[in-house]
Design a protein around this motif. Structure first.
Motif, PDB file in Angstrom:
ATOM      1  N   ALA A  89      -6.754  16.859 -34.594  1.00 42.39           N
ATOM      2  CA  ALA A  89      -6.734  18.037 -35.473  1.00 42.39           C
ATOM      3  C   ALA A  89      -8.133  18.366 -35.987  1.00 42.39           C
ATOM      4  CB  ALA A  89      -5.764  17.832 -36.633  1.00 42.39           C
ATOM      5  N   ARG A  91     -11.402  20.898 -35.627  1.00 44.92           N
ATOM      6  CA  ARG A  91     -11.586  22.294 -35.225  1.00 44.92           C
ATOM      7  C   ARG A  91     -12.640  22.482 -34.138  1.00 44.92           C
ATOM      8  NH1 ARG A  91     -13.093  27.499 -39.136  1.00 44.92           N
ATOM      9  NH2 ARG A  91     -13.526  28.941 -37.404  1.00 44.92           N
ATOM     10  N   TYR A 155      -3.457   9.864 -36.594  1.00 40.80           N
ATOM     11  CA  TYR A 155      -2.460  10.667 -37.303  1.00 40.80           C
ATOM     12  C   TYR A 155      -2.414  10.309 -38.789  1.00 40.80           C
ATOM     13  CZ  TYR A 155       0.336   6.480 -36.350  1.00 40.80           C
ATOM     14  OH  TYR A 155       0.781   5.184 -36.259  1.00 40.80           O
ATOM     15  N   ILE A 158      -5.101  12.417 -40.323  1.00 43.77           N
ATOM     16  CA  ILE A 158      -4.629  13.793 -40.488  1.00 43.77           C
ATOM     17  C   ILE A 158      -3.738  13.901 -41.722  1.00 43.77           C
ATOM     18  CG2 ILE A 158      -3.215  15.615 -39.470  1.00 43.77           C
ATOM     19  CD1 ILE A 158      -4.094  14.515 -36.699  1.00 43.77           C
ATOM     20  N   ARG A 162      -4.681  16.141 -45.019  1.00 45.61           N
ATOM     21  CA  ARG A 162      -3.840  17.280 -45.401  1.00 45.61           C
ATOM     22  C   ARG A 162      -3.275  17.101 -46.800  1.00 45.61           C
ATOM     23  NH1 ARG A 162      -0.894  18.674 -39.580  1.00 45.61           N
ATOM     24  NH2 ARG A 162      -2.778  19.557 -38.633  1.00 45.61           N
TER      25      ARG A 162
END
Length: 204
Positions: A89, A91, A155, A158, A162
């Motif tokens: 994730a 960019r 993960y 991430i 978040r």
């Protein structure tokens, strides 16, 4: 010139010239293991996913760089670069053969050749367009990984990022859903660790 020579003689100097590993709070993770490889049974695993470079600034993984040998096509590693960035994730991702740089924005879909790598501050400003004081404070607190002996999984990174972004934006509720055995306790601890060390609780 093989890939190792291309990295040492051309890619590493180009990253250094852009400030990676030079600017305070920036670093380069080389041969970064994203996954351990799919479990195939009988104690065997498939091929792990390993990114040639991951560019980190202020404890955020901001970009992936996939390197190929000098004689390869510039875009030879673009597919891998996109795959790795998508997995984590992230960019921005780049493919290079040492002769040029092919940049990809995973959010807008824009891609093309670049004359140089962005600096850590440039990449931070492009990734986080809107300033946020709490995001900046959270970014000063690294994960607690017991000196590197307990690294996080991609993960988990991430999930924590978040959650911290939602807290920085003052959202009233956050829901994280993960399967059994994926490290929810680890994630909750890292969120609490960042909140405590940034003194977020004192502002409530």
């Amino acid at each position: 010139m093989n890939e190792a020579e291309t990295r040492a003689e051309h890619i590493d100097p180009a990253l250094k010239a852009a400030g990676w590993g030079v600017v305070e709070a920036s670093k380069i993770l080389r041969e970064y293991r994203i996954t351990q490889g799919r479990l195939e049974g009988h104690g065997r695993r498939g091929k792990p996913e390993i990114a040639d470079y991951v560019l980190v600034y202020r404890n955020h993984k901001l970009a992936v760089v996939e390197a190929k040998a000098w004689d390869e096509e510039l875009t030879e590693g673009a597919g891998q670069a996109k795959s790795y960035a998508g997995r984590m994730a992230i960019r921005f991702t780049y493919a290079t053969n040492g002769q040029g740089i092919y940049g990809i924005d995973m959010e807008t879909g824009k891609e093309g050749e670049l004359s140089r790598y962005p600096t850590p501050d440039e990449l931070w400003a492009t990734t986080f367009v809107e300033a946020n004081a709490w995001r900046d404070r959270f970014a000063t607190v690294p994960f607690e990984d017991k000196g590197g002996s307990h690294p996080s999984r991609y993960y988990q990174d991430i999930a924590v990022e978040r959650a911290m972004e939602a807290i920085a934006e003052n959202r009233p509720r956050i829901l994280l859903t993960l399967a059994t055995g994926t490290g929810k306790t680890f994630i909750a601890f890292q969120v609490a660790w960042k909140l405590f060390h940034s003194r977020w609780n004192l502002s409530r």
